[in-house]
Design a protein around this motif. Structure first.
Motif, PDB file in Angstrom:
ATOM      1  N   ILE A 223       8.083  -0.142  -0.987  1.00 14.09           N
ATOM      2  CA  ILE A 223       7.176  -0.454  -2.101  1.00 14.09           C
ATOM      3  C   ILE A 223       7.827  -1.475  -3.029  1.00 14.09           C
ATOM      4  CG2 ILE A 223       6.105   0.490  -4.193  1.00 14.09           C
ATOM      5  CD1 ILE A 223       5.597   3.075  -2.563  1.00 14.09           C
ATOM      6  N   TYR A 224       9.066  -1.232  -3.393  1.00 17.18           N
ATOM      7  CA  TYR A 224       9.761  -2.158  -4.296  1.00 17.18           C
ATOM      8  C   TYR A 224       9.876  -3.552  -3.668  1.00 17.18           C
ATOM      9  CZ  TYR A 224      13.091  -4.145  -7.509  1.00 17.18           C
ATOM     10  OH  TYR A 224      13.693  -4.966  -8.427  1.00 17.18           O
ATOM     11  N   ASN A 225      10.256  -3.592  -2.410  1.00 20.79           N
ATOM     12  CA  ASN A 225      10.401  -4.889  -1.730  1.00 20.79           C
ATOM     13  C   ASN A 225       9.076  -5.649  -1.697  1.00 20.79           C
ATOM     14  OD1 ASN A 225      13.081  -4.285  -1.275  1.00 20.79           O
ATOM     15  ND2 ASN A 225      12.769  -3.681   0.856  1.00 20.79           N
TER      16      ASN A 225
ATOM     17  N   TYR B  51       4.597   4.398   2.971  1.00 18.14           N
ATOM     18  CA  TYR B  51       5.617   3.458   2.515  1.00 18.14           C
ATOM     19  C   TYR B  51       6.710   4.189   1.749  1.00 18.14           C
ATOM     20  CZ  TYR B  51       2.615  -0.394   3.861  1.00 18.14           C
ATOM     21  OH  TYR B  51       1.868  -1.278   4.590  1.00 18.14           O
ATOM     22  N   THR B  52       7.945   3.852   2.052  1.00 21.83           N
ATOM     23  CA  THR B  52       9.074   4.425   1.317  1.00 21.83           C
ATOM     24  C   THR B  52       9.175   3.729  -0.035  1.00 21.83           C
ATOM     25  OG1 THR B  52      10.687   2.827   2.152  1.00 21.83           O
ATOM     26  CG2 THR B  52      10.332   4.838   3.472  1.00 21.83           C
ATOM     27  N   GLU B  53       9.956   4.309  -0.914  1.00 22.59           N
ATOM     28  CA  GLU B  53      10.154   3.706  -2.228  1.00 22.59           C
ATOM     29  C   GLU B  53      10.744   2.303  -2.108  1.00 22.59           C
ATOM     30  OE1 GLU B  53      10.973   6.790  -1.382  1.00 22.59           O
ATOM     31  OE2 GLU B  53       9.988   8.111  -2.827  1.00 22.59           O
ATOM     32  N   GLN B  54      11.680   2.154  -1.180  1.00 24.23           N
ATOM     33  CA  GLN B  54      12.310   0.843  -0.984  1.00 24.23           C
ATOM     34  C   GLN B  54      11.294  -0.180  -0.475  1.00 24.23           C
ATOM     35  OE1 GLN B  54      15.603   0.097  -1.808  1.00 24.23           O
ATOM     36  NE2 GLN B  54      14.842  -1.980  -1.540  1.00 24.23           N
TER      37      GLN B  54
ATOM     38  N   ALA C  25      -3.493   0.579   0.662  1.00 25.47           N
ATOM     39  CA  ALA C  25      -4.601  -0.347   0.392  1.00 25.47           C
ATOM     40  C   ALA C  25      -4.071  -1.725   0.006  1.00 25.47           C
ATOM     41  CB  ALA C  25      -5.490   0.211  -0.715  1.00 25.47           C
ATOM     42  N   ILE C  26      -3.071  -1.757  -0.829  1.00 23.68           N
ATOM     43  CA  ILE C  26      -2.531  -3.038  -1.294  1.00 23.68           C
ATOM     44  C   ILE C  26      -1.803  -3.775  -0.176  1.00 23.68           C
ATOM     45  CG2 ILE C  26      -0.787  -4.069  -2.808  1.00 23.68           C
ATOM     46  CD1 ILE C  26      -1.568  -1.870  -4.836  1.00 23.68           C
ATOM     47  N   PHE C  27      -0.970  -3.065   0.542  1.00 22.45           N
ATOM     48  CA  PHE C  27      -0.149  -3.728   1.552  1.00 22.45           C
ATOM     49  C   PHE C  27      -0.912  -3.991   2.848  1.00 22.45           C
ATOM     50  CE2 PHE C  27       3.272  -1.331  -0.877  1.00 22.45           C
ATOM     51  CZ  PHE C  27       3.432  -2.372  -1.777  1.00 22.45           C
ATOM     52  N   GLY C  28      -2.158  -3.565   2.885  1.00 24.28           N
ATOM     53  CA  GLY C  28      -2.983  -3.827   4.057  1.00 24.28           C
ATOM     54  C   GLY C  28      -3.798  -5.102   3.947  1.00 24.28           C
ATOM     55  N   VAL C  29      -3.728  -5.764   2.805  1.00 28.43           N
ATOM     56  CA  VAL C  29      -4.495  -7.002   2.609  1.00 28.43           C
ATOM     57  C   VAL C  29      -3.542  -8.193   2.605  1.00 28.43           C
ATOM     58  CG1 VAL C  29      -6.315  -5.822   1.315  1.00 28.43           C
ATOM     59  CG2 VAL C  29      -4.403  -6.840   0.089  1.00 28.43           C
ATOM     60  N   PRO C  30      -4.081  -9.396   2.744  1.00 30.70           N
ATOM     61  CA  PRO C  30      -3.221 -10.587   2.711  1.00 30.70           C
ATOM     62  C   PRO C  30      -2.460 -10.703   1.389  1.00 30.70           C
ATOM     63  CG  PRO C  30      -5.408 -11.146   3.517  1.00 30.70           C
ATOM     64  CD  PRO C  30      -5.471  -9.731   3.044  1.00 30.70           C
ATOM     65  N   LEU C  31      -1.323 -11.322   1.462  1.00 34.82           N
ATOM     66  CA  LEU C  31      -0.404 -11.441   0.331  1.00 34.82           C
ATOM     67  C   LEU C  31      -1.075 -12.005  -0.922  1.00 34.82           C
ATOM     68  CD1 LEU C  31       2.561 -11.025  -0.458  1.00 34.82           C
ATOM     69  CD2 LEU C  31       3.004 -13.343   0.324  1.00 34.82           C
TER      70      LEU C  31
ATOM     71  N   TYR D 234       5.355  -0.051  -9.475  1.00 35.19           N
ATOM     72  CA  TYR D 234       6.181   0.806  -8.619  1.00 35.19           C
ATOM     73  C   TYR D 234       5.873   2.279  -8.880  1.00 35.19           C
ATOM     74  CZ  TYR D 234      10.302   3.185  -6.800  1.00 35.19           C
ATOM     75  OH  TYR D 234      11.137   4.048  -6.144  1.00 35.19           O
ATOM     76  N   LEU D 235       5.892   2.675 -10.144  1.00 37.70           N
ATOM     77  CA  LEU D 235       5.621   4.076 -10.481  1.00 37.70           C
ATOM     78  C   LEU D 235       4.219   4.493 -10.046  1.00 37.70           C
ATOM     79  CD1 LEU D 235       7.328   4.275 -13.988  1.00 37.70           C
ATOM     80  CD2 LEU D 235       8.134   5.265 -11.832  1.00 37.70           C
ATOM     81  N   PHE D 236       3.269   3.591 -10.225  1.00 39.39           N
ATOM     82  CA  PHE D 236       1.898   3.880  -9.811  1.00 39.39           C
ATOM     83  C   PHE D 236       1.812   4.076  -8.298  1.00 39.39           C
ATOM     84  CE2 PHE D 236      -2.067   2.086  -8.099  1.00 39.39           C
ATOM     85  CZ  PHE D 236      -2.957   3.030  -8.572  1.00 39.39           C
ATOM     86  N   LEU D 237       2.413   3.177  -7.541  1.00 42.38           N
ATOM     87  CA  LEU D 237       2.304   3.236  -6.079  1.00 42.38           C
ATOM     88  C   LEU D 237       3.087   4.398  -5.472  1.00 42.38           C
ATOM     89  CD1 LEU D 237       2.424  -0.556  -5.228  1.00 42.38           C
ATOM     90  CD2 LEU D 237       0.429   0.958  -5.258  1.00 42.38           C
ATOM     91  N   VAL D 238       4.177   4.776  -6.105  1.00 42.43           N
ATOM     92  CA  VAL D 238       4.932   5.933  -5.608  1.00 42.43           C
ATOM     93  C   VAL D 238       4.097   7.202  -5.786  1.00 42.43           C
ATOM     94  CG1 VAL D 238       6.965   7.373  -6.034  1.00 42.43           C
ATOM     95  CG2 VAL D 238       7.208   4.907  -5.875  1.00 42.43           C
ATOM     96  N   LYS D 239       3.350   7.271  -6.886  1.00 43.41           N
ATOM     97  CA  LYS D 239       2.486   8.434  -7.128  1.00 43.41           C
ATOM     98  C   LYS D 239       1.247   8.423  -6.241  1.00 43.41           C
ATOM     99  CE  LYS D 239       3.605   9.062 -12.005  1.00 43.41           C
ATOM    100  NZ  LYS D 239       3.064   8.981 -13.366  1.00 43.41           N
ATOM    101  N   CYS D 240       0.796   7.239  -5.852  1.00 43.34           N
ATOM    102  CA  CYS D 240      -0.457   7.102  -5.089  1.00 43.34           C
ATOM    103  C   CYS D 240      -0.206   6.360  -3.777  1.00 43.34           C
ATOM    104  CB  CYS D 240      -1.499   6.353  -5.912  1.00 43.34           C
ATOM    105  SG  CYS D 240      -1.851   7.094  -7.502  1.00 43.34           S
TER     106      CYS D 240
END
Length: 135
Positions: free
Chosen positions: A85-87, A80-83, A115-121, A103-109
């Motif tokens: 992730i933010y979106n 995932y790009t930074e954009q 894992a987060i974006f692979g599950v239902p909203l 955001y800072l956590f997900l950009v680092k990991c």
């Protein structure tokens, strides 16, 4: 007699077209080199029928690479790009301070982002909190 045969050979060589002369010269050089190094035979030019086989082999190799790349594309993990992730963080309705922290956590990991974006909203916020807490 040698002089006469040399002249005849010279005359025959001149009559050859350029490709034939080049081929004869190349074959003579290869023969001389083979006497010094037998591995030179590996690099010797191939005849026309061998060229067709080589072209077919190259095409087959190209097709195999294309198929392999197609298979690899299916199994490659999306980064995932930074954009992106933010979106995605905006979509799960976090407040501004939590968006910044997440955001800072997900950009680092990036693995956590997958894992987060692979599950239902509706599960994302809970999983995000757990991941940040356990990190």
């Amino acid at each position: 007699m040698d002089d006469l045969s040399n002249r005849a050979q010279y005359r025959d060589t001149i009559r050859m077209n350029k490709e034939d002369r080049d081929l004869v010269a190349e074959e003579e050089v290869i023969k001389e080199l083979e006497n010094d190094d037998p591995e030179v035979a590996f690099f010797a030019p191939r005849n026309k029928s061998e060229d067709g086989v080589i072209v077919d082999a190259i095409r087959e190799g190209h097709n195999i690479l294309k198929e392999s790349n197609t298979i690899l594309e299916r199994f490659r993990h999306h980064v995932y790009t930074e954009q992106e992730i933010y979106n995605e963080l905006e979509v799960i309705s976090l407040d501004a301070t939590k968006i910044c922290e997440a955001y800072l956590f997900l950009v680092k990991c990036p693995e956590s982002a997958r894992a987060i974006f692979g599950v239902p909203l509706q599960m994302r916020k809970k999983i995000l909190k757990e991941l940040i807490k356990n990190n």
